[in-house]
Design a protein around this motif. Structure first.
Motif, PDB file in Angstrom:
ATOM      1  N   ARG A 188     -18.103   8.330   4.619  1.00  0.00           N
ATOM      2  CA  ARG A 188     -19.548   8.610   4.718  1.00  0.00           C
ATOM      3  C   ARG A 188     -20.048   8.441   6.143  1.00  0.00           C
ATOM      4  NH1 ARG A 188     -21.666   6.052  -1.118  1.00  0.00           N
ATOM      5  NH2 ARG A 188     -20.499   7.572  -2.391  1.00  0.00           N
ATOM      6  N   ARG A 189     -19.478   7.479   6.866  1.00  0.00           N
ATOM      7  CA  ARG A 189     -19.835   7.351   8.279  1.00  0.00           C
ATOM      8  C   ARG A 189     -19.367   8.563   9.062  1.00  0.00           C
ATOM      9  NH1 ARG A 189     -17.066   2.052  10.032  1.00  0.00           N
ATOM     10  NH2 ARG A 189     -17.183   3.154  12.017  1.00  0.00           N
ATOM     11  N   ALA A 190     -18.164   9.025   8.771  1.00  0.00           N
ATOM     12  CA  ALA A 190     -17.619  10.182   9.479  1.00  0.00           C
ATOM     13  C   ALA A 190     -18.442  11.433   9.219  1.00  0.00           C
ATOM     14  CB  ALA A 190     -16.174  10.408   9.058  1.00  0.00           C
ATOM     15  N   LEU A 191     -19.007  11.542   8.033  1.00  0.00           N
ATOM     16  CA  LEU A 191     -19.832  12.704   7.695  1.00  0.00           C
ATOM     17  C   LEU A 191     -21.132  12.728   8.484  1.00  0.00           C
ATOM     18  CD1 LEU A 191     -19.382  12.739   3.827  1.00  0.00           C
ATOM     19  CD2 LEU A 191     -18.834  14.654   5.342  1.00  0.00           C
ATOM     20  N   THR A 192     -21.708  11.550   8.770  1.00  0.00           N
ATOM     21  CA  THR A 192     -23.062  11.509   9.318  1.00  0.00           C
ATOM     22  C   THR A 192     -23.135  11.183  10.810  1.00  0.00           C
ATOM     23  OG1 THR A 192     -23.256   9.190   8.623  1.00  0.00           O
ATOM     24  CG2 THR A 192     -24.031  10.875   7.077  1.00  0.00           C
ATOM     25  N   GLU A 193     -22.179  10.387  11.310  1.00  0.00           N
ATOM     26  CA  GLU A 193     -22.274   9.962  12.706  1.00  0.00           C
ATOM     27  C   GLU A 193     -22.000  11.130  13.653  1.00  0.00           C
ATOM     28  OE1 GLU A 193     -19.971   6.536  13.650  1.00  0.00           O
ATOM     29  OE2 GLU A 193     -20.943   5.264  12.151  1.00  0.00           O
ATOM     30  N   GLU A 194     -22.646  11.088  14.822  1.00  0.00           N
ATOM     31  CA  GLU A 194     -22.510  12.168  15.795  1.00  0.00           C
ATOM     32  C   GLU A 194     -21.085  12.320  16.297  1.00  0.00           C
ATOM     33  OE1 GLU A 194     -24.533  14.585  16.785  1.00  0.00           O
ATOM     34  OE2 GLU A 194     -25.879  13.843  15.223  1.00  0.00           O
ATOM     35  N   ARG A 195     -20.398  11.216  16.476  1.00  0.00           N
ATOM     36  CA  ARG A 195     -19.014  11.328  16.946  1.00  0.00           C
ATOM     37  C   ARG A 195     -18.082  11.832  15.844  1.00  0.00           C
ATOM     38  NH1 ARG A 195     -16.101   5.462  16.768  1.00  0.00           N
ATOM     39  NH2 ARG A 195     -17.463   4.436  15.249  1.00  0.00           N
ATOM     40  N   GLY A 196     -18.613  11.869  14.608  1.00  0.00           N
ATOM     41  CA  GLY A 196     -17.855  12.412  13.491  1.00  0.00           C
ATOM     42  C   GLY A 196     -18.216  13.860  13.250  1.00  0.00           C
ATOM     43  N   LEU A 197     -18.743  14.144  12.053  1.00  0.00           N
ATOM     44  CA  LEU A 197     -19.117  15.519  11.707  1.00  0.00           C
ATOM     45  C   LEU A 197     -20.603  15.777  11.898  1.00  0.00           C
ATOM     46  CD1 LEU A 197     -16.891  15.914   8.512  1.00  0.00           C
ATOM     47  CD2 LEU A 197     -16.439  16.792  10.804  1.00  0.00           C
ATOM     48  N   GLY A 198     -21.339  14.718  12.220  1.00  0.00           N
ATOM     49  CA  GLY A 198     -22.739  14.898  12.596  1.00  0.00           C
ATOM     50  C   GLY A 198     -23.617  15.534  11.544  1.00  0.00           C
ATOM     51  N   GLY A 199     -23.319  15.339  10.268  1.00  0.00           N
ATOM     52  CA  GLY A 199     -24.155  15.897   9.206  1.00  0.00           C
ATOM     53  C   GLY A 199     -23.986  17.379   8.988  1.00  0.00           C
ATOM     54  N   ALA A 200     -22.933  17.975   9.527  1.00  0.00           N
ATOM     55  CA  ALA A 200     -22.743  19.424   9.400  1.00  0.00           C
ATOM     56  C   ALA A 200     -22.445  19.837   7.965  1.00  0.00           C
ATOM     57  CB  ALA A 200     -21.599  19.882  10.318  1.00  0.00           C
ATOM     58  N   VAL A 201     -21.863  18.939   7.185  1.00  0.00           N
ATOM     59  CA  VAL A 201     -21.534  19.228   5.793  1.00  0.00           C
ATOM     60  C   VAL A 201     -21.805  17.994   4.953  1.00  0.00           C
ATOM     61  CG1 VAL A 201     -19.780  21.028   6.202  1.00  0.00           C
ATOM     62  CG2 VAL A 201     -19.128  18.609   6.265  1.00  0.00           C
ATOM     63  N   THR A 202     -21.920  18.215   3.645  1.00  0.00           N
ATOM     64  CA  THR A 202     -22.063  17.113   2.697  1.00  0.00           C
ATOM     65  C   THR A 202     -20.816  17.069   1.807  1.00  0.00           C
ATOM     66  OG1 THR A 202     -23.231  18.508   1.107  1.00  0.00           O
ATOM     67  CG2 THR A 202     -24.566  17.264   2.689  1.00  0.00           C
ATOM     68  N   LEU A 203     -20.668  15.951   1.110  1.00  0.00           N
ATOM     69  CA  LEU A 203     -19.482  15.756   0.284  1.00  0.00           C
ATOM     70  C   LEU A 203     -19.900  15.256  -1.092  1.00  0.00           C
ATOM     71  CD1 LEU A 203     -16.292  15.710   0.431  1.00  0.00           C
ATOM     72  CD2 LEU A 203     -16.517  13.263   0.934  1.00  0.00           C
ATOM     73  N   PRO A 204     -19.839  16.121  -2.130  1.00  0.00           N
ATOM     74  CA  PRO A 204     -20.216  15.681  -3.480  1.00  0.00           C
ATOM     75  C   PRO A 204     -19.225  14.655  -4.030  1.00  0.00           C
ATOM     76  CG  PRO A 204     -19.289  17.893  -3.534  1.00  0.00           C
ATOM     77  CD  PRO A 204     -19.440  17.535  -2.099  1.00  0.00           C
ATOM     78  N   GLU A 205     -19.615  13.999  -5.115  1.00  0.00           N
ATOM     79  CA  GLU A 205     -18.836  12.880  -5.639  1.00  0.00           C
ATOM     80  C   GLU A 205     -17.433  13.272  -6.072  1.00  0.00           C
ATOM     81  OE1 GLU A 205     -20.764  10.639  -8.646  1.00  0.00           O
ATOM     82  OE2 GLU A 205     -22.465  10.060  -7.385  1.00  0.00           O
ATOM     83  N   ASP A 206     -17.287  14.444  -6.729  1.00  0.00           N
ATOM     84  CA  ASP A 206     -15.952  14.808  -7.229  1.00  0.00           C
ATOM     85  C   ASP A 206     -14.982  15.078  -6.077  1.00  0.00           C
ATOM     86  OD1 ASP A 206     -17.262  17.124  -6.473  1.00  0.00           O
ATOM     87  OD2 ASP A 206     -16.538  18.323  -8.171  1.00  0.00           O
ATOM     88  N   ALA A 207     -15.494  15.707  -5.015  1.00  0.00           N
ATOM     89  CA  ALA A 207     -14.645  15.968  -3.851  1.00  0.00           C
ATOM     90  C   ALA A 207     -14.319  14.659  -3.126  1.00  0.00           C
ATOM     91  CB  ALA A 207     -15.340  16.938  -2.898  1.00  0.00           C
ATOM     92  N   GLU A 208     -15.296  13.769  -3.052  1.00  0.00           N
ATOM     93  CA  GLU A 208     -15.069  12.469  -2.429  1.00  0.00           C
ATOM     94  C   GLU A 208     -14.011  11.681  -3.204  1.00  0.00           C
ATOM     95  OE1 GLU A 208     -18.197   9.375  -0.754  1.00  0.00           O
ATOM     96  OE2 GLU A 208     -17.882   9.036  -2.909  1.00  0.00           O
ATOM     97  N   ALA A 209     -14.112  11.705  -4.534  1.00  0.00           N
ATOM     98  CA  ALA A 209     -13.145  10.985  -5.362  1.00  0.00           C
ATOM     99  C   ALA A 209     -11.732  11.512  -5.150  1.00  0.00           C
ATOM    100  CB  ALA A 209     -13.532  11.093  -6.837  1.00  0.00           C
TER     101      ALA A 209
END
Length: 453
Positions: A188-209
């Motif tokens: 979740r940090r990688a999804l949102t932090e600027e040095r990561g993916l910067g919020g470019a995509v979201t990840l639903p629960e089934d894909a996260e699992a």
């Protein structure tokens, strides 16, 4: 020559300019506060905090650190963070490929850097348990003279795999496997932090699992899979990483399996029952489901050891040693290679002849005890190694089997309450057929029936 110095320099450049560097590198912890998991090591005032001069007490003063834990728990990351926090040069070697020559080259380089530039060195030695005693001895002068701060990593118990002089000079830190919550937080940090993916995509629960199952507690594996899935989603102009996209990018179907719920027990039960039923293909199917679901390989290995005694027993006396060896190998190497070992053991157990005679024998003996069938130990079997034992009749009349032809003395061993009871009823399957012949002859000899000898 120290190639790992160039690797470390490249990683420093990647952190300063993350463009084009892997997500796992971009999300590398920069401080101890960013380390995922290992909270027992990161508390205020902990030895690790003191080692980097964080908190009361200043640096811990240790010249060597041993990180002990399963694969994928962040041993390399911790070493790297320590080097950055203490502003020390970082050099990494692997005991698999390096020898005394490479170690000495690093130590010589560290002495030059310290003397010429005042720069101290952290030497990270991965898999130190693979070093021989002589190779580990070569590290002692550098540790004792503080030419380097040695941080050694091992997946094996250091009390058995690391020499005592090195162990006594080291701060031993035990790392724990990352939990799903640890890896989930990192994703979740990688999804949102600027040095990561910067919020470019979201990840639903089934894909996260599914990503968590793929990761199996390995942070780098989780981030690598996330990066691949995010790249595929963005290429399709999608702002959500669907389960289908994750499956496409990692080439692995989602496994309907909750390792903390009912299916954990259902699939484990199906594995053991398939082995018991000698269906090797079904057993491999359930083994694969457990592996793909991120099951702890040590749990699987424990179940196989139980199966070896419960369902195979003396029909194949090599089954239990094989299962134990597999469990030891799994603990040493971890996933992904442990899958091969588990497959090896599962196939062997499934195809082995089966006998539950050992299982029913101990169950029957315990049932008699619970029903009150015990009684005193026969006097001739009692301890006679103390003053006054003879007066009590203890050990009197005992026949030493080695003094009797055939090595079997006709005397009573069981208490009166269960004398003559037959608990072990061997099958005629596999190697146990031999025991079936032997046990009848032995019982006859114990009863004094010479014809049975």
């Amino acid at each position: 020559m120290e190639p790992d110095l160039f690797t470390a320099a490249a990683e420093d450049r990647q952190e300063k300019d993350p463009t084009g560097s892997p997500l796992a590198v971009r999300m590398r912890p920069r401080t101890l506060d960013e380390v995922v998991g290992q909270q027992h090591l990161l508390k205020p005032g902990s030895p690790l905090r003191r080692l980097v001069g964080d908190g009361a007490g200043g640096p811990a003063g240790a010249s060597s650190v041993i990180l002990w834990g399963p694969p994928g728990t962040g041993k390399t990351t911790l070493a790297y963070v320590v080097s950055k926090a203490t502003n020390k040069r970082f050099v990494e070697l692997s005991a698999i490929t390096a020898g005394v020559k490479e170690v000495r080259a690093v130590i010589d380089g560290a002495r030059r850097a310290s003397g010429g530039f005042g720069t101290e060195t952290v030497l990270f030695l991965d898999e130190i348990h693979r070093f021989s005693k002589a190779q580990q001895d070569s590290l002692l002068p550098a540790v004792e003279n503080r030419w380097v701060t040695l941080i050694a990593a091992t997946t094996e118990n250091p009390y058995f795999s690391v020499i005592s002089p090195l162990l006594s000079r080291s701060l031993l830190l035990t790392l724990e496997s990352l939990t799903d919550e640890d890896v989930r937080g990192l994703l979740r940090r990688a999804l949102t932090e600027e040095r990561g993916l910067g919020g470019a995509v979201t990840l639903p629960e089934d894909a996260e699992a599914h990503l968590l199952r793929i990761a199996g507690g390995d942070a780098r594996r989780a981030l690598t899979a996330l990066e691949a899935a995010a790249g595929a989603a963005i290429a399709k102009s999608e702002d959500e990483i669907t389960l289908a996209t994750v499956e496409e990018t990692v080439d692995r179907a989602a496994v309907a399996y909750d390792r903390d719920g009912d299916q954990h027990y259902d699939v484990a039960s199906a594995l053991i029952k398939s082995i018991r039923g000698s269906d090797v293909d079904a057993a491999l199917h359930y083994l694969a489901r457990m592996i793909e679901a991120g099951e702890d390989p040590r749990f699987i290995a424990r179940r196989l050891m139980i199966s070896a005694s419960e369902d195979i027993g003396l029909a194949d006396p090599t089954a239990l040693p094989l299962a134990v060896a597999a469990a030891q190998a799994v603990a040493m190497i971890g996933f992904p290679e442990a899958a091969l070992t588990l497959s090896h053991a599962t196939i062997a157990l499934a195809l082995a002849p089966k006998s539950n005679a050992a299982t029913t024998a101990i169950a029957a003996a315990r049932a008699d005890l619970r029903a009150g069938a015990a009684g005193p130990v026969p006097a001739h079997l009692r301890d006679g190694h103390y003053k006054g034992a003879a007066k009590l009749g203890h050990a009197q009349g005992y026949v030493y089997p080695h003094d009797v032809p055939g090595g079997i003395a006709a005397q009573q061993y069981a208490p009166d309450a269960v004398h003559g009871k037959r608990y072990y009823e061997p099958t005629r399957y596999g190697a146990e057929a031999r025991y079936a012949d032997v046990v009848e002859k032995v019982r006859a000899r114990l009863r004094g029936e010479e014809s049975g000898g």
